[in-house]
Every structure is written in C-alpha cells, then in structure tokens.
Design a protein around this motif. Structure first.
Motif, PDB file in Angstrom:
ATOM      1  N   VAL A 163       0.850  -1.193   0.000  1.00 34.65           N
ATOM      2  CA  VAL A 163       0.000   0.000   0.000  1.00 34.65           C
ATOM      3  C   VAL A 163       0.886   1.245   0.000  1.00 34.65           C
ATOM      4  N   MET A 164       0.680   2.113  -0.977  1.00 33.02           N
ATOM      5  CA  MET A 164       1.418   3.383  -1.039  1.00 33.02           C
ATOM      6  C   MET A 164       0.627   4.420  -0.254  1.00 33.02           C
ATOM      7  N   GLY A 165       0.885   4.475   1.031  1.00 34.75           N
ATOM      8  CA  GLY A 165       0.077   5.300   1.928  1.00 34.75           C
ATOM      9  C   GLY A 165       0.416   6.775   1.893  1.00 34.75           C
ATOM     10  N   GLY A 166       1.521   7.151   1.257  1.00 39.60           N
ATOM     11  CA  GLY A 166       1.928   8.546   1.272  1.00 39.60           C
ATOM     12  C   GLY A 166       1.074   9.460   0.431  1.00 39.60           C
ATOM     13  N   SER A 167       0.375   8.922  -0.557  1.00 42.32           N
ATOM     14  CA  SER A 167      -0.460   9.758  -1.439  1.00 42.32           C
ATOM     15  C   SER A 167      -1.843   9.142  -1.573  1.00 42.32           C
ATOM     16  N   ARG A 183     -16.801   6.549  -2.149  1.00 42.36           N
ATOM     17  CA  ARG A 183     -17.132   7.975  -2.084  1.00 42.36           C
ATOM     18  C   ARG A 183     -16.715   8.614  -0.761  1.00 42.36           C
ATOM     19  N   HIS A 184     -16.853   7.902   0.341  1.00 43.02           N
ATOM     20  CA  HIS A 184     -16.556   8.488   1.653  1.00 43.02           C
ATOM     21  C   HIS A 184     -15.333   7.829   2.295  1.00 43.02           C
ATOM     22  N   SER A 185     -14.405   7.388   1.468  1.00 37.93           N
ATOM     23  CA  SER A 185     -13.223   6.699   1.977  1.00 37.93           C
ATOM     24  C   SER A 185     -11.959   7.307   1.383  1.00 37.93           C
ATOM     25  N   SER A 186     -10.856   7.138   2.095  1.00 35.15           N
ATOM     26  CA  SER A 186      -9.559   7.484   1.516  1.00 35.15           C
ATOM     27  C   SER A 186      -9.162   6.359   0.556  1.00 35.15           C
ATOM     28  N   ILE A 187      -8.488   6.718  -0.530  1.00 35.00           N
ATOM     29  CA  ILE A 187      -8.177   5.757  -1.594  1.00 35.00           C
ATOM     30  C   ILE A 187      -6.671   5.740  -1.814  1.00 35.00           C
ATOM     31  N   HIS A 188      -6.093   4.547  -1.840  1.00 37.94           N
ATOM     32  CA  HIS A 188      -4.649   4.410  -2.006  1.00 37.94           C
ATOM     33  C   HIS A 188      -4.351   3.388  -3.111  1.00 37.94           C
ATOM     34  N   TRP A 189      -3.338   3.694  -3.899  1.00 36.78           N
ATOM     35  CA  TRP A 189      -2.835   2.739  -4.876  1.00 36.78           C
ATOM     36  C   TRP A 189      -1.990   1.684  -4.166  1.00 36.78           C
ATOM     37  N   ILE A 208     -10.044 -14.901  -2.125  1.00 42.71           N
ATOM     38  CA  ILE A 208     -11.013 -14.812  -3.215  1.00 42.71           C
ATOM     39  C   ILE A 208     -10.895 -16.072  -4.057  1.00 42.71           C
ATOM     40  N   CYS A 209     -12.034 -16.731  -4.311  1.00 44.44           N
ATOM     41  CA  CYS A 209     -12.045 -17.984  -5.066  1.00 44.44           C
ATOM     42  C   CYS A 209     -12.793 -17.815  -6.387  1.00 44.44           C
ATOM     43  N   PHE A 210     -12.339 -18.564  -7.387  1.00 42.95           N
ATOM     44  CA  PHE A 210     -12.882 -18.449  -8.737  1.00 42.95           C
ATOM     45  C   PHE A 210     -13.307 -19.823  -9.255  1.00 42.95           C
ATOM     46  N   PRO A 211     -14.243 -19.867 -10.202  1.00 45.59           N
ATOM     47  CA  PRO A 211     -14.702 -21.150 -10.749  1.00 45.59           C
ATOM     48  C   PRO A 211     -13.606 -21.957 -11.443  1.00 45.59           C
ATOM     49  N   SER A 212     -12.471 -21.327 -11.741  1.00 40.76           N
ATOM     50  CA  SER A 212     -11.349 -22.034 -12.364  1.00 40.76           C
ATOM     51  C   SER A 212     -10.611 -22.921 -11.361  1.00 40.76           C
ATOM     52  N   ASN A 213     -11.182 -23.071 -10.173  1.00 38.48           N
ATOM     53  CA  ASN A 213     -10.617 -23.902  -9.107  1.00 38.48           C
ATOM     54  C   ASN A 213      -9.341 -23.296  -8.533  1.00 38.48           C
ATOM     55  N   ILE A 214      -9.331 -21.973  -8.454  1.00 39.16           N
ATOM     56  CA  ILE A 214      -8.198 -21.243  -7.913  1.00 39.16           C
ATOM     57  C   ILE A 214      -8.686 -20.321  -6.799  1.00 39.16           C
ATOM     58  N   CYS A 215      -7.999 -20.329  -5.684  1.00 41.78           N
ATOM     59  CA  CYS A 215      -8.260 -19.378  -4.601  1.00 41.78           C
ATOM     60  C   CYS A 215      -7.005 -18.550  -4.387  1.00 41.78           C
ATOM     61  N   VAL A 216      -7.177 -17.250  -4.321  1.00 42.01           N
ATOM     62  CA  VAL A 216      -6.054 -16.331  -4.160  1.00 42.01           C
ATOM     63  C   VAL A 216      -6.199 -15.605  -2.829  1.00 42.01           C
ATOM     64  N   SER A 217      -5.163 -15.676  -2.020  1.00 44.71           N
ATOM     65  CA  SER A 217      -5.130 -14.938  -0.761  1.00 44.71           C
ATOM     66  C   SER A 217      -4.358 -13.646  -1.022  1.00 44.71           C
ATOM     67  N   VAL A 218      -5.078 -12.512  -1.035  1.00 47.26           N
ATOM     68  CA  VAL A 218      -4.479 -11.205  -1.304  1.00 47.26           C
ATOM     69  C   VAL A 218      -4.154 -10.558   0.030  1.00 47.26           C
ATOM     70  N   CYS A 219      -2.852 -10.319   0.279  1.00 48.99           N
ATOM     71  CA  CYS A 219      -2.401  -9.776   1.555  1.00 48.99           C
ATOM     72  C   CYS A 219      -1.837  -8.368   1.363  1.00 48.99           C
ATOM     73  N   PHE A 220      -2.207  -7.461   2.259  1.00 48.15           N
ATOM     74  CA  PHE A 220      -1.814  -6.054   2.170  1.00 48.15           C
ATOM     75  C   PHE A 220      -0.820  -5.706   3.276  1.00 48.15           C
ATOM     76  N   TYR A 221       0.109  -4.839   2.949  1.00 45.35           N
ATOM     77  CA  TYR A 221       1.002  -4.251   3.955  1.00 45.35           C
ATOM     78  C   TYR A 221       1.432  -2.878   3.427  1.00 45.35           C
ATOM     79  N   TYR A 222       1.812  -2.013   4.327  1.00 46.33           N
ATOM     80  CA  TYR A 222       2.152  -0.633   3.955  1.00 46.33           C
ATOM     81  C   TYR A 222       3.620  -0.537   3.571  1.00 46.33           C
ATOM     82  N   LEU A 223       3.869   0.127   2.434  1.00 46.42           N
ATOM     83  CA  LEU A 223       5.223   0.396   1.999  1.00 46.42           C
ATOM     84  C   LEU A 223       5.777   1.601   2.746  1.00 46.42           C
ATOM     85  N   PRO A 224       7.078   1.693   2.886  1.00 50.74           N
ATOM     86  CA  PRO A 224       7.651   2.897   3.528  1.00 50.74           C
ATOM     87  C   PRO A 224       7.401   4.126   2.665  1.00 50.74           C
ATOM     88  N   GLU A 225       7.072   5.238   3.300  1.00 49.56           N
ATOM     89  CA  GLU A 225       6.769   6.460   2.552  1.00 49.56           C
ATOM     90  C   GLU A 225       8.050   7.123   2.035  1.00 49.56           C
TER      91      GLU A 225
END
Length: 225
Positions: A163-167, A183-189, A208-225
């Motif tokens: 997460v690019m939290g600086g901008s 609409r009422h949230s801060s948005i980060h790339w 998140i799981c898909f019919p293609s028999n694939i499950c993806v675990s998307v993990c977030f962490y903050y990058l240094p600013e």
C-alpha cells in the motif's frame, strides 16, 4: 368529428308530447374515423413494447454466482459474485472467518481492482494483470450457474500488495462504479510485491475464489513512505 343536428319537425301526438321539450338533438358518430384512430394507437403501443422488449433482451440483469469452497481446515466458505456482463463488472462479497466482509470490485473495462473492507474507511486500488483477466474469464463463462462448488483439489495462491500510503487518489478521477464504492473513503494505490520482508508486517488478507478452481489470498502491507 361528431356531426349533430336539431330536429324541429313534429306532427300529431309528438307535438303534444314534446311541445315543452324544445327541438330534439340527433347525433351521428363517424365509425370509420374511430376505428382508424384506434388501430393507429394500438400499432404504436405494440411497436413501443417490441422495442422495449428488444432492449431488455440485449441488456439482461446481472447474475449472482455463489461459490462454496472448503478452507484449509475443511470448513466451507461461501462467497458471492455479482456478474454484470453488460458493464464488464464483477463485484465480490467476501466474509472472513472473523466475520469481516470485504467488497472486491473488478472493473474489467478499465483494468482495475478495488478492495473495500467494510470495517475500514479505506479503499485499495490495483491494476489488473493477466491472471486477473483469466480468473474473470472463468467467472464470466460460469455466470449462468448460480452455484459453484469447489473441491479439495483447489489451487491456492498468495499475492502481496504493498500500500502506497503517502499519497491519496482523488475519487473524482475514478469511474462511477468505483466512485460509488469509495465515495466516503480514503483511496490508495497498491503495487504487487514479492513479499513484505522481515521489517514489514502484513496488515490483512482477503481470500477470493474463482470457478477455475483457484483461490487467491491477497495480503496487504504498507510500503515505507
């Protein structure tokens, strides 16, 4: 037009019975004009209904697909995906074991993914990559099925998003579906990383799981600013 005229000629008994009633009004209705007008109106209504029906066929309602998959402990996890083929949108509703729900919006047309945890006032954006398009294609192909059950042979993958939290992103620069969600949230790339490294802690993960028999675990962490 209705033609009417007055009858004032009366004789005999009619004179004595109607002497105080005044002249009689007699009207003739133009039947031919009436039926022509009625036919034209019906034709117009049928044409309008036909056009409306044609548009309805070309723009079907979005389809909800429910995906059930066992987690690593064997407990069944339920996810739902709202597939809107007309607008190239797929909206996931994902609930974690801790009962926290996250909305994940795939904007296929603009190549963007938006993650919105319900317990946070923050949205996270990432650009779609080839694997994301492939997963969406498998879902679009299965969208006529309302229920998808995945087995124990499901492939599990992990992706890390820094997460690019600086901008922050101005919500007005986003397309309407993303604006409505954030609409009422801060948005980060975010950008994909190999991992957070020892000096960074994972903030949270979404499976998140898909019919293609694939499950993806998307993990977030903050990058240094």
């Amino acid at each position: 037009m209705v033609r009417c005229w007055k009858r004032s000629e009366t004789t005999g008994l009619e004179d004595s019975q109607r002497m105080d009633e005044g002249p009689t009004v007699s009207c003739q209705f133009p039947h031919k004009a009436f039926w022509v007008t009625l036919s034209a109106t019906l034709l117009l209504v049928i044409t309008a209904l036909g056009v409306r029906g044609h548009l309805w066929v070309r723009q079907p309602d979005a389809q909800v697909v429910r995906i059930t998959v066992p987690d690593l402990t064997g407990t069944l996890i339920n996810q739902s995906a709202l597939v809107d083929k007309h607008n190239d949108l797929v909206t996931y509703s994902v609930t974690s074991p801790a009962n926290h729900t996250t909305t994940v919006l795939f904007d296929i047309k603009h190549g963007l993914i938006c993650y919105k945890p319900m317990n946070q006032e923050t949205c996270y954006l990432s650009k779609m990559e080839r694997s994301d398009y492939e997963n969406m294609q498998s879902l679009l192909q299965q969208s006529m099925q309302k229920e998808v059950l995945l087995g124990n042979e499901t492939q599990r993958q992990t992706e890390f998003l820094g997460v690019m939290g600086g901008s922050q992103v101005d919500v007005s620069t986003l397309e309407e579906p993303l604006q409505a969600l954030c609409r009422h949230s801060s948005i980060h790339w975010t950008r994909r990383q190999d991992g957070p490294g020892k000096q960074r802690l994972v903030y949270f993960c979404i499976d998140i799981c898909f019919p293609s028999n694939i499950c993806v675990s998307v993990c977030f962490y903050y990058l240094p600013e």
